[in-house]
Design an enzyme around this catalytic site. Structure first.
Site, short mmCIF file in Angstrom:
data_model
loop_
_atom_site.label_atom_id
_atom_site.label_comp_id
_atom_site.label_asym_id
_atom_site.label_seq_id
_atom_site.Cartn_x
_atom_site.Cartn_y
_atom_site.Cartn_z
N TYR A 69 -8.38 -9.79 14.56
CA TYR A 69 -8.98 -10.80 13.69
C TYR A 69 -9.43 -11.99 14.54
O TYR A 69 -8.64 -12.82 14.96
CB TYR A 69 -8.00 -11.27 12.62
CG TYR A 69 -7.55 -10.19 11.66
CD1 TYR A 69 -8.22 -8.97 11.58
CD2 TYR A 69 -6.45 -10.37 10.83
CE1 TYR A 69 -7.81 -7.98 10.71
CE2 TYR A 69 -6.03 -9.39 9.94
CZ TYR A 69 -6.71 -8.19 9.89
OH TYR A 69 -6.29 -7.21 9.03
N PHE A 123 -7.22 -4.95 0.73
CA PHE A 123 -8.23 -5.13 -0.31
C PHE A 123 -7.59 -4.96 -1.70
O PHE A 123 -8.06 -4.20 -2.54
CB PHE A 123 -9.39 -4.14 -0.13
CG PHE A 123 -10.65 -4.51 -0.89
CD1 PHE A 123 -11.05 -5.82 -1.04
CD2 PHE A 123 -11.45 -3.53 -1.47
CE1 PHE A 123 -12.19 -6.17 -1.73
CE2 PHE A 123 -12.60 -3.86 -2.17
CZ PHE A 123 -12.96 -5.19 -2.30
N PRO A 124 -6.50 -5.70 -1.96
CA PRO A 124 -5.76 -5.49 -3.22
C PRO A 124 -6.42 -6.09 -4.44
O PRO A 124 -6.05 -5.75 -5.56
CB PRO A 124 -4.43 -6.20 -2.94
CG PRO A 124 -4.80 -7.30 -1.98
CD PRO A 124 -5.86 -6.70 -1.10
N LEU A 125 -7.41 -6.97 -4.25
CA LEU A 125 -7.95 -7.69 -5.40
C LEU A 125 -9.08 -6.99 -6.14
O LEU A 125 -9.58 -7.52 -7.13
CB LEU A 125 -8.42 -9.09 -4.95
CG LEU A 125 -7.30 -10.12 -4.84
CD1 LEU A 125 -7.80 -11.39 -4.20
CD2 LEU A 125 -6.70 -10.40 -6.20
#
Length: 281
Positions: A64, A209-211
Site C-alpha cells: 500500500y 471489499f466488505p461494503l
C-alpha cells in the site's frame, strides 16, 4: 448459513482478542493505492479516530503505497495502544498505480518482513499475510522465510489472502495459518466454501471489499431493512457479515472520519434471523 447472534470480539490465534469491526488502511494512499496519501494530516486523524472509536485491529500492507501506508500508521498511532493488533502483508510488486504483480521470491519476502518491522517500528508483526500465491514459485519456498521469522519471534501469526482450501492446506505444511483474507461481501460470495472451512478450522476470515451491498435485486430488501433499523445500506451490509459467521473480522476502509464513525455503528445493529435470511437469498 449462520443466523446466530455472535460475539463482537474474536480471539485471533486463540489469544489476541480483537474487536470484530476493525479498519482497513488501504485507502490512505495515493491514486491507485500508489504513492503518498493526498492529505497526510487528515489520514493520521482518521487512524487516531478509529482507535479512539474502539478499533483494535488495523489491516495494512507493504504494497500500500508501497511502504507509505505502514509508515503513516506508525507516525499516527505510536506509542501504540495496549492491545492494538496491526496486520500487514507482503508478496506484491507495485510497478505503478493499480498495478499488482505477485512476487513470491523468498529474498523479496524476507525484505518485505524486515521492511515492515522497521516501518511499523515493532519488534514483532502481530499478523503477517501472504498477499498472493506466486504461480512462478512454489509456496513452500515463498513461505520458508516466513516460517523462519516466526521462529525468530519477528512474526506472531501468519495468514493468507485470496486462497482456496487446497492452497490453505498446502501452506499449512510450512507454517500454521490463523487467518484468510478473501473477497467476500453480501453481493459476492464466491468464497463461501472457504469461509465455512475457516469456521470449521478455527481460523479468522477477513473479507476485503466488505461494503458491497449486493446485486440490484437486493436493493429494495436492503433499503427496507435499513429503514427499519434507521441505518444506512452500508451498515446493513456490515451487520450481515457480522451475523454470517463468528470468525469474520471486518476491515472497512475510508478516508473520512464521518464514514468511519458510520461504519463503526454497524456493530450496534442486530439483524433478526428473518432479516438475515431475506438478505441471504
Amino acid at each position: 448459513m449462520s443466523t446466530q447472534t455472535n460475539s463482537l470480539t474474536y480471539d485471533l490465534g486463540g489469544d489476541l482478542t480483537i474487536n470484530r469491526l476493525g479498519y482497513g488502511a488501504m485507502q490512505l494512499t495515493g491514486f491507485g493505492v500508489f504513492g503518498e496519501v493526498a492529505d497526510r494530516e487528515n489520514a493520521k486523524k482518521v487512524l487516531q479516530a478509529a482507535v479512539a472509536g474502539g478499533v483494535n485491529f488495523i489491516d495494512t500492507a507493504e504494497a500500500y503505497g508501497p511502504k507509505y501506508n505502514e509508515t503513516l500508521i506508525a507516525e499516527a498511532l505510536q506509542p501504540y495502544a495496549s492491545g492494538l493488533v496491526i496486520a500487514t502483508k507482503g508478496g506484491f510488486n507495485r510497478p505503478g498505480p493499480n498495478k499488482w504483480v505477485p512476487n513470491g521470491d523468498p529474498k523479496y519476502i524476507q525484505e518485505n518482513i524486515e521492511g515492515s518491522l522497521q516501518r511499523l517500528n515493532v519488534d514483532t508483526i502481530d499478523l503477517w499475510q501472504l498477499h498472493r500465491f506466486d504461480p512462478k514459485i512454489p509456496v513452500e519456498e515463498t513461505l520458508a522465510p516466513v516460517a523462519e521469522a516466526v521462529k525468530a519471534g519477528k512474526i506472531k501469526y501468519v495468514g493468507l489472502s485470496e486462497v482456496d482450501v487446497k492452497q490453505i492446506e498446502q501452506a499449512e505444511k510450512v507454517v500454521p495459518i490463523v487467518s484468510v483474507q478473501n473477497l467476500y461481501n453480501l453481493g459476492n460470495r464466491q468464497w463461501e466454501s472457504v469461509l465455512d472451512y475457516t469456521v470449521e478450522r478455527g481460523m479468522a476470515f477477513i473479507p476485503w471489499f466488505p461494503l458491497a451491498s449486493g446485486p440490484d435485486k437486493l436493493k429494495d430488501k436492503i433499503q427496507q431493512i435499513a429503514e427499519a433499523h434507521q441505518a444506512t445500506t452500508a451498515q446493513i451490509a456490515l451487520a450481515w457479515l457480522l451475523k454470517r459467521a463468528p470468525n469474520i473480522l471486518l476491515i472497512p476502509g475510508t478516508s473520512s472520519i464521518e464514514h468511519l464513525q458510520e461504519n463503526l455503528k454497524a456493530a450496534d445493529i442486530e439483524l433478526s434471523d428473518e432479516e438475515f435470511e431475506q438478505l441471504s437469498m
